[in-house]
Design a protein around this motif. Structure first.
Motif, PDB file in Angstrom:
ATOM      1  N   HIS A   1      -1.386  -1.023 -16.270  1.00 46.52           N
ATOM      2  CA  HIS A   1      -2.050  -1.520 -15.062  1.00 46.52           C
ATOM      3  C   HIS A   1      -3.002  -0.466 -14.496  1.00 46.52           C
ATOM      4  CE1 HIS A   1       0.865  -4.931 -14.490  1.00 46.52           C
ATOM      5  NE2 HIS A   1       1.602  -4.127 -15.229  1.00 46.52           N
TER       6      HIS A   1
ATOM      7  N   GLU B   1      -5.578   0.736 -11.106  1.00 44.66           N
ATOM      8  CA  GLU B   1      -6.232   0.623  -9.807  1.00 44.66           C
ATOM      9  C   GLU B   1      -7.735   0.734 -10.035  1.00 44.66           C
ATOM     10  OE1 GLU B   1      -4.922   3.460  -6.961  1.00 44.66           O
ATOM     11  OE2 GLU B   1      -2.824   2.846  -7.021  1.00 44.66           O
ATOM     12  N   GLY B   2      -8.520   0.277  -9.069  1.00 46.29           N
ATOM     13  CA  GLY B   2      -9.971   0.452  -9.172  1.00 46.29           C
ATOM     14  C   GLY B   2     -10.705  -0.856  -9.288  1.00 46.29           C
TER      15      GLY B   2
ATOM     16  N   GLU C   1      -4.278   9.800  -6.324  1.00 48.45           N
ATOM     17  CA  GLU C   1      -5.368   8.934  -5.849  1.00 48.45           C
ATOM     18  C   GLU C   1      -6.462   9.759  -5.191  1.00 48.45           C
ATOM     19  OE1 GLU C   1      -2.997   4.748  -4.953  1.00 48.45           O
ATOM     20  OE2 GLU C   1      -3.027   6.323  -3.429  1.00 48.45           O
TER      21      GLU C   1
ATOM     22  N   PRO D   1      -4.049  -9.831  -6.553  1.00 44.74           N
ATOM     23  CA  PRO D   1      -3.423  -8.909  -5.592  1.00 44.74           C
ATOM     24  C   PRO D   1      -1.950  -9.233  -5.414  1.00 44.74           C
ATOM     25  CG  PRO D   1      -5.523  -9.712  -4.754  1.00 44.74           C
ATOM     26  CD  PRO D   1      -5.221 -10.505  -5.987  1.00 44.74           C
TER      27      PRO D   1
ATOM     28  N   THR E   1       0.851  -1.184   0.000  1.00 43.86           N
ATOM     29  CA  THR E   1       0.000   0.000   0.000  1.00 43.86           C
ATOM     30  C   THR E   1       0.882   1.228   0.000  1.00 43.86           C
ATOM     31  OG1 THR E   1      -0.109   0.148   2.408  1.00 43.86           O
ATOM     32  CG2 THR E   1      -1.750  -1.257   1.327  1.00 43.86           C
ATOM     33  N   THR E   2       0.339   2.340  -0.473  1.00 44.77           N
ATOM     34  CA  THR E   2       1.138   3.566  -0.506  1.00 44.77           C
ATOM     35  C   THR E   2       1.485   4.004   0.910  1.00 44.77           C
ATOM     36  OG1 THR E   2      -0.928   4.811  -0.617  1.00 44.77           O
ATOM     37  CG2 THR E   2       0.193   4.334  -2.683  1.00 44.77           C
TER      38      THR E   2
ATOM     39  N   ASN F   1      -1.374  -1.774  -5.591  1.00 47.39           N
ATOM     40  CA  ASN F   1      -2.830  -1.630  -5.559  1.00 47.39           C
ATOM     41  C   ASN F   1      -3.529  -1.887  -6.889  1.00 47.39           C
ATOM     42  OD1 ASN F   1      -2.311  -0.685  -2.918  1.00 47.39           O
ATOM     43  ND2 ASN F   1      -2.240   1.437  -3.622  1.00 47.39           N
ATOM     44  N   THR F   2      -2.848  -2.410  -7.893  1.00 45.12           N
ATOM     45  CA  THR F   2      -3.489  -2.612  -9.185  1.00 45.12           C
ATOM     46  C   THR F   2      -4.212  -3.960  -9.230  1.00 45.12           C
ATOM     47  OG1 THR F   2      -1.422  -3.496 -10.095  1.00 45.12           O
ATOM     48  CG2 THR F   2      -1.855  -1.150 -10.405  1.00 45.12           C
ATOM     49  N   THR F   3      -5.321  -3.998  -9.978  1.00 42.91           N
ATOM     50  CA  THR F   3      -6.162  -5.199 -10.015  1.00 42.91           C
ATOM     51  C   THR F   3      -6.503  -5.657 -11.422  1.00 42.91           C
ATOM     52  OG1 THR F   3      -8.149  -3.805  -9.829  1.00 42.91           O
ATOM     53  CG2 THR F   3      -7.221  -4.684  -7.776  1.00 42.91           C
TER      54      THR F   3
ATOM     55  N   TYR G   1      -9.425   6.387 -13.361  1.00 40.27           N
ATOM     56  CA  TYR G   1      -8.651   5.323 -12.729  1.00 40.27           C
ATOM     57  C   TYR G   1      -7.182   5.740 -12.677  1.00 40.27           C
ATOM     58  CZ  TYR G   1     -12.745   2.525 -14.052  1.00 40.27           C
ATOM     59  OH  TYR G   1     -14.028   2.057 -14.225  1.00 40.27           O
TER      60      TYR G   1
END
Length: 544
Positions: free
Chosen positions: A233, A235-236, A185, A99, A3-4, A106-108, A269
């Motif tokens: 990539h 996030e979201g 973010e 994950p 995580t950041t 944090n990319t999905t 995103y």
């Protein structure tokens, strides 16, 4: 999962890059203003067929639709090298990402992509191609034959060096300002909560959209002048995720359930790109920024607009002074959208230990073997024969790699990057076998200018990262055996002289047959895109 917040709590320093396995390179941070990159992808719905649909603001991308043709156009604003514009086509595939399955936090989900640039206006860096041409001219037939015999050994050294030094993570650390990312973010969350997402507009975006759309519609008539590949990539997890929906076959009228990915449109995103340029000069860059998906009803196409606010750019570090003297040093530039305060501190964090001394020794052995610039361009059916059928268990090195993965992997639904159980020793067991599989990937790794590039550290980075981040269940599909990914693009070999003529021109006399027109529309492009005019340089292109 990284995580950041966790990463920001770590000790802060400029993350080093060990390009030779020993000597640290520290890339300073430069602060700029506004967008550093504007990029538009256009995906015609007809490319996706009846299994794709748009409903209630959601775009449904069918699973199994890999290597879709899309258009791409980009405008760069480089503080050191000046502005540039490019357009072309891109092969893309949208897939979920487990994950912890990427070097980006944090990319999905991700787009796997390979760009074939057909129009380019900007500063050309052709030193890589020129070096390849020069070295090949100086070799005797006996020397060339000996170098070809050493390809397998060199490939194994490359995959072992790249994976063993965690080169991809080194570059990711050097190109990710977590303080800036945290601000981006927050902006995205606020904009989405206020329903302020949606397609970007204005002269720059309109021109990029037009160029991107033109490229995908004219794919078969263009000549490729530059090539790169990598991943995009996102996030979201709530906006881009796996889904199932009902589809109807227009020919039979039968309905069935379709699996794939869903993307909520008109939503922002966080997006990260890691790209390797393979020709005419080996380069690496990573970008962090904001992506927006939308649908153009009139044009019947999906539009993906991306604004990059940080860029790490590293040119081929292994060029000698003869060919690389003019190349800029590695750089890292960050910015924020207009109206936002600049970052007060460098938010990059190193997560990789210095390589062991064996890494530098391996690097020296690797560099002592000359590059074979023709290997990637050999007949793929000779390098790696196609299996007899889809259900056949691959033999030889591919099976050896699969057997090793089966023994090491605990969860086959994840990817190698997310497999904590493998560990460094397991990865090092896989590394040389991965080098042996290169012949089956050569056709996909090949560049646009025949004989101007080889399997180098950056190309290996792209190759091994695909293995790390691909779902394990997909590693042993027929992707390595794809033969026609270029779909009619002009990838034909050209002479050394013609290759040089592709790079830049001041008039038609500078250009070679087949690319005989010096296109100087750059003045109009730059006036529109960058409010600057430089009419002295053009790009050699076909006259049609």
């Amino acid at each position: 999962i990284m995580t950041t917040q966790w990463l920001l709590a770590a000790a802060a320093q400029i993350p080093p890059i060990y390009l030779d396995g020993k000597t640290p390179t520290y890339v300073p941070r430069t602060i700029a203003q506004g967008a550093l990159l504007k990029r538009v992808y256009t995906i015609p719905m007809k490319m996706l067929g009846h299994r794709a649909k748009i409903e209630d603001g959601i775009f449904y991308w069918p699973g199994g639709m890999g290597n879709i043709n899309a258009g791409i156009a980009s405008a760069w604003k480089d503080p050191e090298m000046g502005p540039s514009f490019e357009s072309g086509t891109v092969k893309i595939s949208l897939v979920p990402q487990p994950p912890g399955g990427s070097v980006f936090p944090n990319t999905t989900s991700l787009l796997g992509e390979k760009h074939a640039i057909t129009h380019y206006d900007g500063m050309w860096n052709a030193q890589g191609a020129l070096k390849a041409i020069s070295e090949q001219k100086s070799r005797s037939k006996a020397q060339a034959a000996l170098i070809r015999k050493q390809v397998g050994e060199r490939n194994r050294m490359l995959t072992t060096f790249t994976l063993g030094t965690k080169m991809l993570q080194q570059l990711a650390d050097a190109g990710l300002d977590l303080d800036q990312l945290h601000q981006l973010e927050d902006m995205v969350a606020k904009n989405n909560n206020a329903a302020q997402g949606g397609p970007d507009s204005g002269p720059e975006w309109d021109r990029l959209k037009q160029a991107s759309s033109h490229s995908v519609e004219n794919v078969a008539s263009e000549r490729v002048v530059k090539m790169r590949a990598g991943c995009f990539h996102f996030e979201g997890a709530n906006g881009i995720k796996p889904a199932q929906w009902q589809v109807t076959d227009p020919s039979s009228g039968e309905t069935s359930m379709q699996g794939g990915m869903q993307v909520r449109l008109d939503t922002q995103y966080i997006g990260f790109q890691g790209q390797v340029v393979t020709s005419p000069l080996s380069e690496f860059y990573s970008v962090a920024g904001i992506a927006e998906w939308s649908y153009d009803q009139q044009a019947q196409m999906i539009v993906l607009a991306y604004t990059g606010f940080s860029v790490l750019h590293v040119f081929d570090p292994y060029l000698g002074s003869e060919f690389g003297a003019g190349l800029p040093a590695p750089k890292f530039v960050v910015s924020l959208p207009g109206g936002h305060s600049p970052m007060q501190k460098d938010g990059r964090v190193s997560t990789v230990a210095a390589p062991p001394k064996e890494a530098h020794e391996l690097f020296n052995r690797l560099m002592a073997i000359p590059m074979d610039y023709g290997y990637l361009f050999e007949d793929p059916d000779v390098l790696c024969p196609v299996p007899a059928n889809d259900n056949e268990v691959f033999t030889g090195v591919v099976k050896a790699f699969q057997d090793a993965v089966d023994e090491l992997v605990k969860d086959p639904t994840m990817n190698l990057k997310a497999q904590d159980s493998i560990g460094f020793d397991g990865l090092m067991r896989l590394a040389p076998i991965a080098g042996d599989i290169v012949p089956c990937k050569a056709n996909y790794l090949a560049t646009n200018l025949n004989g101007t590039a080889g399997f180098d550290v950056f190309t290996c980075l792209y190759y091994t990262h695909g293995m790390l981040e691909s779902p394990i269940s997909k590693l042993f599909t027929k992707l390595p055996y794809v033969r026609n990914w270029d779909d009619g693009l002009d990838m034909s070999p050209t002479s050394a002289e013609a290759n040089r003529k592709l790079f830049a021109c001041s008039g038609d006399l500078d250009c070679a047959p087949g690319v005989e027109k010096c296109n100087k529309r750059v003045a109009a492009m730059r006036a529109l895109l960058f409010a600057t005019v430089d009419p002295t340089t053009g790009v050699c292109e076909p006259s049609h």
